[in-house]
Enzyme design. Structure first.
Site, PDB file in Angstrom:
ATOM      1  N   ASN A   1      -1.051 -40.560 -31.227  1.00  0.00           N
ATOM      2  CA  ASN A   1      -0.765 -41.565 -30.351  1.00  0.00           C
ATOM      3  C   ASN A   1      -1.628 -40.942 -29.146  1.00  0.00           C
ATOM      4  O   ASN A   1      -1.705 -39.895 -28.677  1.00  0.00           O
ATOM      5  CB  ASN A   1       0.509 -41.448 -29.685  1.00  0.00           C
ATOM      6  CG  ASN A   1       0.057 -42.988 -28.309  1.00  0.00           C
ATOM      7  OD1 ASN A   1       0.872 -42.333 -27.238  1.00  0.00           O
ATOM      8  ND2 ASN A   1       0.411 -44.493 -29.241  1.00  0.00           N
TER       9      ASN A   1
ATOM     10  N   ASN B   1      -0.951 -50.125 -29.229  1.00  0.00           N
ATOM     11  CA  ASN B   1       0.604 -50.238 -29.819  1.00  0.00           C
ATOM     12  C   ASN B   1       0.921 -51.145 -28.232  1.00  0.00           C
ATOM     13  O   ASN B   1      -0.077 -51.743 -27.620  1.00  0.00           O
ATOM     14  CB  ASN B   1       0.891 -49.215 -29.524  1.00  0.00           C
ATOM     15  CG  ASN B   1       1.147 -48.422 -30.307  1.00  0.00           C
ATOM     16  OD1 ASN B   1       1.169 -48.510 -31.850  1.00  0.00           O
ATOM     17  ND2 ASN B   1       0.151 -47.229 -29.970  1.00  0.00           N
TER      18      ASN B   1
ATOM     19  N   SER C   1      -1.286 -48.244 -25.771  1.00  0.00           N
ATOM     20  CA  SER C   1      -2.349 -47.411 -27.219  1.00  0.00           C
ATOM     21  C   SER C   1      -2.650 -47.802 -28.006  1.00  0.00           C
ATOM     22  O   SER C   1      -2.097 -48.591 -28.920  1.00  0.00           O
ATOM     23  CB  SER C   1      -1.181 -46.226 -26.854  1.00  0.00           C
ATOM     24  OG  SER C   1       0.036 -46.309 -27.098  1.00  0.00           O
TER      25      SER C   1
ATOM     26  N   ASP D   1      -3.202 -45.653 -32.477  1.00  0.00           N
ATOM     27  CA  ASP D   1      -2.072 -44.134 -32.865  1.00  0.00           C
ATOM     28  C   ASP D   1      -3.516 -43.759 -33.963  1.00  0.00           C
ATOM     29  O   ASP D   1      -4.357 -44.316 -34.436  1.00  0.00           O
ATOM     30  CB  ASP D   1      -0.916 -44.277 -33.939  1.00  0.00           C
ATOM     31  CG  ASP D   1      -0.136 -44.717 -32.842  1.00  0.00           C
ATOM     32  OD1 ASP D   1       0.098 -44.076 -31.977  1.00  0.00           O
ATOM     33  OD2 ASP D   1       0.314 -45.629 -33.297  1.00  0.00           O
TER      34      ASP D   1
ATOM     35  N   ASP E   1       1.943 -50.803 -25.712  1.00  0.00           N
ATOM     36  CA  ASP E   1       2.105 -50.481 -23.727  1.00  0.00           C
ATOM     37  C   ASP E   1      -0.388 -50.615 -24.247  1.00  0.00           C
ATOM     38  O   ASP E   1      -0.433 -49.808 -22.959  1.00  0.00           O
ATOM     39  CB  ASP E   1       2.409 -48.620 -24.035  1.00  0.00           C
ATOM     40  CG  ASP E   1       2.133 -47.587 -24.662  1.00  0.00           C
ATOM     41  OD1 ASP E   1       0.752 -48.294 -25.744  1.00  0.00           O
ATOM     42  OD2 ASP E   1       2.923 -46.747 -25.119  1.00  0.00           O
TER      43      ASP E   1
ATOM     44  N   GLU F   1       2.968 -43.518 -42.539  1.00  0.00           N
ATOM     45  CA  GLU F   1       1.792 -43.787 -41.106  1.00  0.00           C
ATOM     46  C   GLU F   1       0.743 -44.362 -41.871  1.00  0.00           C
ATOM     47  O   GLU F   1      -0.429 -45.845 -41.360  1.00  0.00           O
ATOM     48  CB  GLU F   1       1.260 -42.571 -40.265  1.00  0.00           C
ATOM     49  CG  GLU F   1       2.967 -42.640 -39.829  1.00  0.00           C
ATOM     50  CD  GLU F   1       3.620 -43.757 -38.534  1.00  0.00           C
ATOM     51  OE1 GLU F   1       2.454 -43.905 -38.102  1.00  0.00           O
ATOM     52  OE2 GLU F   1       4.705 -43.506 -37.921  1.00  0.00           O
TER      53      GLU F   1
END
Length: 143
Positions: A77, A64, A68, A70, A66, A52
């Site tokens: 998220n 992302n 959002s 991270d 949508d 990650e």
């Protein structure tokens, strides 16, 4: 002239934010163990952190699909788990700011990640596919 350079360098040092901490597999495993994370989960957590964030605490991922983002070593998220700095709507399931997930002190990141695991399981992380199945033992980190 030297005094001017010293003053400029000192000002730059104060104005430049500290770089995020980069851990490694064993330092993360040891720190998580001290925080009470079960030893049988440590190989999975270190695998997730490797894939990650490359073990970096200060990472904010790109948007992302949508919109959002991270955050942190476990790339948690902001739509569901933390409050983003820009005031975007969030469920804030961990009850903290996303900035708290960028700290070199990983306590809040670990606690929030544990909450994600408890509610959604390991597949909550898109990198789970790399961490599912047999992983190298974490035991050498504790010798």
């Amino acid at each position: 002239m030297r005094a001017f350079i010293v003053v400029v360098l000192a000002a730059l040092a104060l104005a430049t934010p500290a770089l995020a901490r980069t851990m490694d597999r064993c330092s993360l495993a040891k720190e998580m163990a001290k925080l009470g994370v079960p030893r049988d989960q440590l190989a999975r957590w270190t695998c997730i952190a490797e894939h990650e964030s490359s073990y970096r605490t200060g990472v904010v991922g790109p948007p992302n699909s949508d919109g959002s983002n991270d955050y942190g070593i476990f790339q948690i998220n902001d739509r569901y788990w933390c409050q983003p700095p820009n005031g975007k709507k969030s469920s804030n399931g961990c009850g903290l700011s996303c900035k708290a997930l960028l700290s070199d002190d990983i306590t809040k990141s670990v606690r929030c990640a544990q909450k994600v695991l408890q509610q959604q399981g390991w597949p909550a992380w898109s990198t789970w596919k790399f961490c599912n199945g047999h992983l190298p033992s974490i035991d050498p980190c504790f010798k």
